[in-house]
Motif scaffolding. Structure first.
Motif, mmCIF file in Angstrom:
data_model
loop_
_atom_site.group_PDB
_atom_site.id
_atom_site.type_symbol
_atom_site.label_atom_id
_atom_site.label_comp_id
_atom_site.label_asym_id
_atom_site.label_seq_id
_atom_site.Cartn_x
_atom_site.Cartn_y
_atom_site.Cartn_z
ATOM 1 N N LEU A 9 -34.979 -13.482 11.003
ATOM 2 C CA LEU A 9 -35.811 -14.522 11.611
ATOM 3 C C LEU A 9 -36.329 -14.116 12.979
ATOM 4 N N ARG A 10 -37.567 -14.501 13.247
ATOM 5 C CA ARG A 10 -38.117 -14.419 14.598
ATOM 6 C C ARG A 10 -37.999 -15.775 15.288
ATOM 7 N N ALA A 11 -37.812 -16.812 14.494
ATOM 8 C CA ALA A 11 -37.621 -18.162 15.026
ATOM 9 C C ALA A 11 -36.313 -18.193 15.807
ATOM 10 N N GLU A 12 -36.336 -18.880 16.950
ATOM 11 C CA GLU A 12 -35.157 -18.875 17.817
ATOM 12 C C GLU A 12 -34.496 -20.237 17.944
ATOM 13 N N THR A 13 -35.283 -21.288 18.114
ATOM 14 C CA THR A 13 -34.698 -22.608 18.320
ATOM 15 C C THR A 13 -34.310 -23.237 16.984
ATOM 16 N N ASP A 14 -33.452 -24.241 17.070
ATOM 17 C CA ASP A 14 -33.042 -24.939 15.852
ATOM 18 C C ASP A 14 -34.227 -25.582 15.146
ATOM 19 N N MET A 15 -35.158 -26.145 15.925
ATOM 20 C CA MET A 15 -36.330 -26.798 15.338
ATOM 21 C C MET A 15 -37.208 -25.775 14.602
#
Length: 157
Positions: free
Chosen positions: A95-101
């Motif tokens: 993943l490149r997504a970091e925040t929970d949202m």
């Protein structure tokens, strides 16, 4: 998120002031509110970048609907034909997504697409485990998922 809240509030104010509660009037209020917030974003730091977000959301929705239709046809074809073309499998997707949202949105959109299902996120929140119905070309699937994640992050950041 604050910009969207204010835009909806302005749209509701428009509907209230005009006295006409219709979908078209609400849309007109939303567009007028969007224009007002676009002008105000230079003076109000919280609104910075809001005017670019709506076109990104629209572009993402067009992209996602196209992918959704393609996936639906692919799954429907496989179900309707006597020979099964599926080759199910599980992949680990970095993943490149970091925040929970962001992770929640990426995993939810992947699960909404027929033929794929988000299974779990690693403890360090850097890997998403995905079940794919058609895992003939793992690298192509990863590229498609990277493009989907890139577009989601473009909307959210």
């Amino acid at each position: 998120m604050i910009g969207l809240f204010w835009n909806l509030l302005l749209a509701l104010a428009w509907v209230t002031l005009t006295g006409s509660v219709t979908a078209m009037n609400l849309l007109a209020g939303f567009l007028f509110g969007y224009g007002a917030l676009m002008v105000l974003q230079k003076q109000v730091p919280v609104l910075k970048g809001y005017s670019r977000r709506i076109p990104r959301v629209a572009a993402f929705l067009v992209f996602f609907l196209k992918e959704l239709v393609k996936s639906n046809f692919k799954v429907a074809y496989d179900v309707a034909t006597p020979v099964w073309h599926m080759k199910p499998g599980v992949i680990a997707f970095p993943l490149r997504a970091e925040t929970d949202m962001e992770i929640l949105f990426v995993s939810s959109v992947i699960s909404l697409t027929p033929g794929t299902l988000s299974l779990d996120v690693s403890d360090d929140r850097k890997v998403l485990f995905i079940h794919a119905m058609f895992l003939h070309d793992e690298e192509q699937l990863r590229n498609d998922l990277r493009e989907l994640e890139r577009r989601i992050l473009k909307v959210m950041r």
